[in-house]
Design a protein around this motif. Structure first.
Motif, mmCIF file in Angstrom:
data_model
loop_
_atom_site.group_PDB
_atom_site.id
_atom_site.type_symbol
_atom_site.label_atom_id
_atom_site.label_comp_id
_atom_site.label_asym_id
_atom_site.label_seq_id
_atom_site.Cartn_x
_atom_site.Cartn_y
_atom_site.Cartn_z
ATOM 1 N N MET A 1 0.465 -1.099 0.254
ATOM 2 C CA MET A 1 -0.412 -0.275 0.886
ATOM 3 C C MET A 1 0.887 1.187 -0.257
ATOM 4 S SD MET A 1 -1.743 0.237 4.144
ATOM 5 C CE MET A 1 -1.150 1.631 3.869
ATOM 6 N N ASN A 2 0.043 2.141 -0.202
ATOM 7 C CA ASN A 2 1.051 4.001 -0.170
ATOM 8 C C ASN A 2 0.424 4.389 0.991
ATOM 9 O OD1 ASN A 2 2.204 3.020 -3.030
ATOM 10 N ND2 ASN A 2 0.134 3.338 -4.120
ATOM 11 N N ASP A 3 1.428 4.478 2.153
ATOM 12 C CA ASP A 3 1.454 5.148 2.902
ATOM 13 C C ASP A 3 2.210 6.261 3.203
ATOM 14 O OD1 ASP A 3 0.884 5.690 5.552
ATOM 15 O OD2 ASP A 3 1.497 4.738 6.589
ATOM 16 N N THR A 4 1.522 7.635 2.955
ATOM 17 C CA THR A 4 2.525 9.160 3.321
ATOM 18 C C THR A 4 2.193 9.353 4.691
ATOM 19 O OG1 THR A 4 -0.012 10.102 3.022
ATOM 20 C CG2 THR A 4 1.769 9.219 1.125
ATOM 21 N N ARG A 85 -11.743 3.620 -2.300
ATOM 22 C CA ARG A 85 -10.620 2.799 -1.673
ATOM 23 C C ARG A 85 -10.323 1.005 -2.646
ATOM 24 N NH1 ARG A 85 -6.931 6.433 0.520
ATOM 25 N NH2 ARG A 85 -7.870 7.046 2.669
ATOM 26 N N ASP A 86 -8.793 1.702 -3.244
ATOM 27 C CA ASP A 86 -8.667 -0.052 -3.600
ATOM 28 C C ASP A 86 -8.245 -1.118 -3.191
ATOM 29 O OD1 ASP A 86 -6.059 -1.967 -5.123
ATOM 30 O OD2 ASP A 86 -8.133 -0.853 -6.426
ATOM 31 N N VAL A 87 -8.386 -2.129 -2.814
ATOM 32 C CA VAL A 87 -7.918 -2.875 -2.455
ATOM 33 C C VAL A 87 -6.500 -3.237 -1.961
ATOM 34 C CG1 VAL A 87 -7.215 -4.722 -4.251
ATOM 35 C CG2 VAL A 87 -8.366 -6.137 -1.350
ATOM 36 N N ASP A 88 -6.150 -2.955 -2.943
ATOM 37 C CA ASP A 88 -4.517 -2.852 -2.973
ATOM 38 C C ASP A 88 -3.574 -1.139 -1.429
ATOM 39 O OD1 ASP A 88 -3.398 -4.419 -4.399
ATOM 40 O OD2 ASP A 88 -3.288 -2.902 -6.337
ATOM 41 N N GLU A 89 -4.517 -0.935 -1.028
ATOM 42 C CA GLU A 89 -4.057 0.265 -0.162
ATOM 43 C C GLU A 89 -4.584 -0.227 1.387
ATOM 44 O OE1 GLU A 89 -5.671 4.406 -1.560
ATOM 45 O OE2 GLU A 89 -7.293 3.220 -1.616
ATOM 46 N N GLY A 145 0.209 0.922 15.875
ATOM 47 C CA GLY A 145 0.614 1.306 14.834
ATOM 48 C C GLY A 145 0.888 -0.054 13.656
ATOM 49 N N ARG A 146 -0.038 -0.658 13.775
ATOM 50 C CA ARG A 146 0.355 -2.253 13.674
ATOM 51 C C ARG A 146 0.342 -2.209 11.516
ATOM 52 N NH1 ARG A 146 2.744 -5.677 12.160
ATOM 53 N NH2 ARG A 146 1.623 -7.415 13.450
ATOM 54 N N ALA A 147 -0.763 -1.586 11.759
ATOM 55 C CA ALA A 147 -1.325 -1.646 10.340
ATOM 56 C C ALA A 147 -1.961 -0.294 10.186
ATOM 57 C CB ALA A 147 -2.901 -2.293 10.333
ATOM 58 N N HIS A 148 -2.804 0.226 8.532
ATOM 59 C CA HIS A 148 -2.558 1.701 9.047
ATOM 60 C C HIS A 148 -3.881 1.898 7.957
ATOM 61 C CE1 HIS A 148 -2.294 5.641 7.484
ATOM 62 N NE2 HIS A 148 -3.251 5.505 6.625
ATOM 63 N N ARG A 149 -4.531 0.118 7.987
ATOM 64 C CA ARG A 149 -5.803 0.511 6.734
ATOM 65 C C ARG A 149 -6.099 -0.962 6.828
ATOM 66 N NH1 ARG A 149 -5.010 2.999 3.299
ATOM 67 N NH2 ARG A 149 -5.637 5.060 3.597
ATOM 68 N N ALA A 150 -7.187 -1.384 7.666
ATOM 69 C CA ALA A 150 -8.176 -2.763 7.332
ATOM 70 C C ALA A 150 -8.853 -3.221 6.914
ATOM 71 C CB ALA A 150 -8.044 -3.185 8.975
#
Length: 342
Positions: A1-4, A85-89, A145-150
């Motif tokens: 995923m793209n995490d900014t 959102r896309d699944v890759d996110e 902080g173990r995941a960003h989007r679930a």
């Protein structure tokens, strides 16, 4: 995923940003269900018994080529689309359900194979509270902080554990709760939000009552044999336990948040049967008009119940509206979650 997000950044708030639900097209009336069971049984069933005892008119039934993962995938696509959102996110995928496609591997992998993506995938199971537990786990991992989007999904096919015939009245009593079931699925996208979100979670567990109801086959106690693959339970005892511990947890939520029924726009509650729901209203005092009643037309959807209800009311909710979700699960556990739409 793209995490900014900057290194070391942790969100202060986590919420639900997309909701989806999926139901089978096939419908089965309670009258037809009783007729089918009666025709295969050695027990005489009074006409209209199932409808009278449950208040359920009909429910949806999975087709032969539909599985728990089928409904989870369909609902997941809706939730992703709703959130834009896309699944890759997505970097965490939780299949949180009482049903599953297989004992091993985790059904979450089957869901992800259909959806695409490469998120950390695993199953979460806690009877009818599985979906709420999954949302809470997703929130906790994001805050840590173990995941960003679930993506949290459920797919339920409990109609497949209904006992197909009855040999005695004693067996009928323990099998009856299984005749409340219906099939379906739901999904939510969970991620950081700037306002609102999930503001309170609580649980109450009385594990001494684990044997009151469940599906006891498929594990190391009963790895084989049809007898243990059907739902077995004492509905009366389960209701008594829920009544005993349910009001305590609601009192705690009220003290922590300072919010009473008037402060919630909707109240979602797990629904087993119409009599159960009526008793819940009587014991808790929740205004009936705040409920989303699904049990009469869909039956007991197990862990998908609250997700399907949320999908039905989500479009009418506005920013800042509050929802109280109340889960009841075998084991026995009660769970609450307060969500404010961001």
């Amino acid at each position: 995923m793209n995490d900014t997000s900057p290194p070391g950044w942790h969100p202060a708030r986590v919420g639900i940003t997309g909701v989806g639900a999926s139901l089978p097209e096939r419908e089965l009336t309670t009258a037809d269900l009783q007729e089918r069971i009666a025709a295969a049984s050695d027990v005489a069933l009074p006409p209209g018994l199932f409808r009278m005892m449950t208040g359920i008119d009909h429910r949806r039934i999975a087709a032969d080529d539909e599985y728990a993962s089928t409904f989870a995938v369909r609902a997941a696509r809706q939730a992703l689309a709703a959130a834009g959102r896309d699944v890759d996110e997505v970097d965490l995928l939780l299949f949180a359900s009482a049903s599953r496609d297989l004992v091993e591997p985790a059904t979450a992998h089957i869901v992800q194979a259909e959806l695409g993506g490469h998120a950390h995938a695993m199953d979460v199971t806690n009877a009818c509270n599985s979906f709420l537990n999954g949302i809470d786990l997703a929130r906790s991992m994001i805050l840590a902080g173990r995941a960003h989007r679930a993506l949290v999904v459920t797919g339920e096919t409990p109609t497949r554990v209904m006992r197909p015939r009855l040999d005695s009245l004693a067996q009928a009593r323990t099998a009856f709760a299984g005749y409340t079931f219906g099939d379906g699925g739901a999904a939510v996208l969970v991620e950081p939000v700037r306002r609102g979100g999930i503001v309170d979670v609580d649980t109450e567990t009385r594990s001494a009552h684990w044997s009151v109801g469940g599906i006891f086959g498929g594990g190391s106690r009963h790895p084989r044999g049809d007898e243990h693959t059907y739902f077995h339970g004492d509905g009366h005892t389960l209701r008594g336990v829920f009544e005993q511990i349910g009001t305590d947890i609601l009192d705690r939520v009220r003290r922590r948040t300072g919010w009473d029924w008037v402060d919630y726009d909707r109240v979602l509650v797990h629904q087993v049967s119409v009599p159960y729901l009526e008793r819940f209203i009587e014991v808790t005092g929740v205004p009936k008009e705040k409920l989303e009643v699904t049990v009469g037309e869909l039956g007991n959807l197990a862990s998908a119940t609250l997700g399907v209800q949320l999908a039905r009311v989500d479009a009418e909710l506005r920013r800042g509206d509050r929802v109280l979700a109340i889960g009841l699960g075998g084991g026995v556990s009660v769970m609450t979650m307060v969500w404010e739409k961001p």
